[in-house]
Structure formats: structure tokens, C-alpha cells
Design a protein around this motif. Structure first.
Motif, mmCIF file in Angstrom:
data_model
loop_
_atom_site.group_PDB
_atom_site.id
_atom_site.type_symbol
_atom_site.label_atom_id
_atom_site.label_comp_id
_atom_site.label_asym_id
_atom_site.label_seq_id
_atom_site.Cartn_x
_atom_site.Cartn_y
_atom_site.Cartn_z
ATOM 1 N N TRP A 34 16.795 -63.576 22.659
ATOM 2 C CA TRP A 34 17.977 -63.639 23.514
ATOM 3 C C TRP A 34 17.675 -64.555 24.693
ATOM 4 N N TYR A 35 18.585 -65.522 24.911
ATOM 5 C CA TYR A 35 18.497 -66.437 26.037
ATOM 6 C C TYR A 35 19.784 -66.329 26.859
ATOM 7 N N ARG A 36 19.665 -66.744 28.111
ATOM 8 C CA ARG A 36 20.861 -66.994 28.899
ATOM 9 C C ARG A 36 20.847 -68.458 29.345
ATOM 10 N N GLN A 37 22.047 -69.028 29.439
ATOM 11 C CA GLN A 37 22.162 -70.423 29.825
ATOM 12 C C GLN A 37 23.053 -70.526 31.047
ATOM 13 N N ASP A 38 22.502 -71.072 32.089
ATOM 14 C CA ASP A 38 23.227 -71.233 33.351
ATOM 15 C C ASP A 38 23.086 -72.669 33.824
ATOM 16 N N TYR A 64 17.905 -56.137 31.895
ATOM 17 C CA TYR A 64 18.261 -56.216 30.490
ATOM 18 C C TYR A 64 17.322 -55.334 29.651
ATOM 19 N N GLN A 85 24.698 -61.654 36.424
ATOM 20 C CA GLN A 85 24.490 -61.707 34.985
ATOM 21 C C GLN A 85 25.636 -62.411 34.256
ATOM 22 N N SER A 87 27.111 -65.286 32.583
ATOM 23 C CA SER A 87 26.363 -66.361 31.948
ATOM 24 C C SER A 87 26.854 -66.540 30.524
ATOM 25 N N TYR A 89 25.287 -66.261 26.819
ATOM 26 C CA TYR A 89 24.119 -65.665 26.180
ATOM 27 C C TYR A 89 24.006 -66.174 24.744
#
Lengths: 116, 111
Positions: A34-38, A64, A85, A87, A89
Motif C-alpha cells: 500500500w502506497y499513498r501519493q501526494d 494505518y 490522510q 490522498s 492510495y
């Protein structure tokens, strides 16, 4: 394309509510991420799994939790969502059933999460 | 970034021109990968180069890796409007099971 499905694709929720995102794969790959991209940060790893019930933290794991009870499903939970949070995902898979060494990752199309 | 960066952050070229983007990292690596991301979509793997390789080609893509300088470059030759996307490098450490991503280069190819 690798068989990866993320759900939901979009979600709007309020601060303090729990949120669960699902990643489902049909490739029998051992590794899931799992990644988040901002904006300005690229992709940052939240948690990853190297097998059923085997998970580890990534770079931005605070707030998380994850679970993997079956090879094909990897869940990301925000226990009490905060505005930070908000974002996009992404879930990714790699490695087949023997491990990912020197193998590419395959990504889902993301979940856009907004926390108001 | 504490771990690496890509440059330029954005690039605008005419169709038919070449596009070059660079990636720098700070750790020892097992491999380095390049990905493309179209707007609103997930990342798509383009090419992987191992730490013992110096250059790799795939169609109109050419990747170089210089481990002594901890840097890599991606060249897209004869660009097309369909190459408009963001491009990310990512490097895998010794264990090879996690990737660290650079901040990306936004490429606009004008017809």
C-alpha cells in the motif's frame, strides 16, 4: 494488465471515522503493498505484506493498519481518519509466489480518499 | 528528498523530439526501475535495470545506470503525444522486496 482491483475508487468521509480500503489480486503474487501519493512527495510506502498474515511497516505507517487473511486480499484501515490522510492510495503486487527479487511491481488504479 | 530525486520536475517537448530525465538516489541498490503514470491511473512498469548492468533498451526507451554516481537516466526517443505522462524512478535495496520512489518528472509532448 495484472489483475488488481481496488475498492472503493473514490470515497469522501469525515474526520474521526474509520475507513477500510481493499485491494484484491487474481495473480497469486506473494507480495502486496500500500502506497499513498501526494503532490511533492511521489509515492510513499505505508505497509506491505510478504504472505498471509505477514506484514511490515513502510515509511509512513503511523495511523494505518493492514490485514491479509487471504493471498488475494490486502486491506488498509485508517482507524480514525484525519485530514492529513487525504490522498490517493495505490495498491501494488509483485513477485509471484517465490518472492519479488528483481521483479517489477504492478499497480491498481488507486483510491481517491478525501477526509473532511 | 532525503532519499533521492528526479530532474527535471517537468519537461515540455515537441512530438518527435527526445526526452531525457534523470534520477539520483543515495543508498546501495539491487535494481532500479522506471514507471509511467497517466493522469488518474496507476503506475505502469517500463523497464528494470539491475545493479550490475549499465544500459538497457526497450523499444524507444533507453535506461542507463551509473552506480558509482548513484544515478540513472531515462531517454525516450522520437516522442509521441501518447508519451505525455509522469515518469517515476524507483530503486530496490539489497532485500529487493521494497521500492523507494523518486518524486517524478511530468512530461508534456506537444503535437
Amino acid at each position: 494488465d495484472a489483475g488488481i482491483t481496488q475498492s472503493p475508487r473514490h470515497k469522501v468521509t469525515e474526520t474521526g471515522t474509520p475507513v477500510t480500503l481493499r485491494c484484491h489480486q487474481t495473480e497469486n503474487h506473494r507480495y502486496m503493498y500500500w502506497y499513498r501519493q501526494d503532490p511533492g512527495h511521489g509515492l510513499r510506502l505505508i505497509h506491505y505484506s510478504y504472505g498471509v498474515k505477514d506484514t511490515d511497516k513502510g515509511e509512513v505507517s503511523d495511523g494505518y493498519s493492514v490485514s491479509r487473511s487471504k493471498t488475494e486480499d490486502f486491506l488498509l484501515t485508517l482507524e480514525s481518519a484525519t485530514s492529513s490522510q487525504t490522498s490517493v492510495y495505490f495498491c501494488a503486487i509483485s513477485g509471484g509466489d517465490r518472492g519479488p527479487s528483481n521483479q517489477p511491481q504492478h499497480f491498481g488504479d488507486g483510491t481517491r480518499l478525501s477526509i473532511l | 528528498s532525503q532519499q533521492g530525486e528526479e530532474d527535471p520536475q517537468a519537461l515540455s517537448i515537441q512530438e518527435g523530439e527526445n526526452a531525457t530525465m534523470n534520477c539520483s538516489y543515495k543508498t546501495s541498490i539491487n535494481n532500479l526501475q522506471w514507471y509511467r503514470q497517466n493522469s488518474g491511473r496507476g503506475l505502469v512498469h517500463l523497464i528494470l535495470i539491475r545493479s550490475n548492468e549499465r544500459e538497457k533498451h526497450s523499444g524507444r526507451l533507453r535506461v542507463t545506470l551509473d552506480t558509482s554516481k548513484k544515478s540513472s537516466s531515462l531517454l525516450i526517443t522520437a516522442s509521441r503525444a501518447a508519451d505525455t505522462a509522469s515518469y517515476f524512478c524507483a530503486w530496490g535495496g539489497a532485500a529487493g522486496n521494497k521500492l523507494t520512489f523518486g518524486g517524478g518528472t511530468r512530461v508534456l509532448v506537444k503535437p
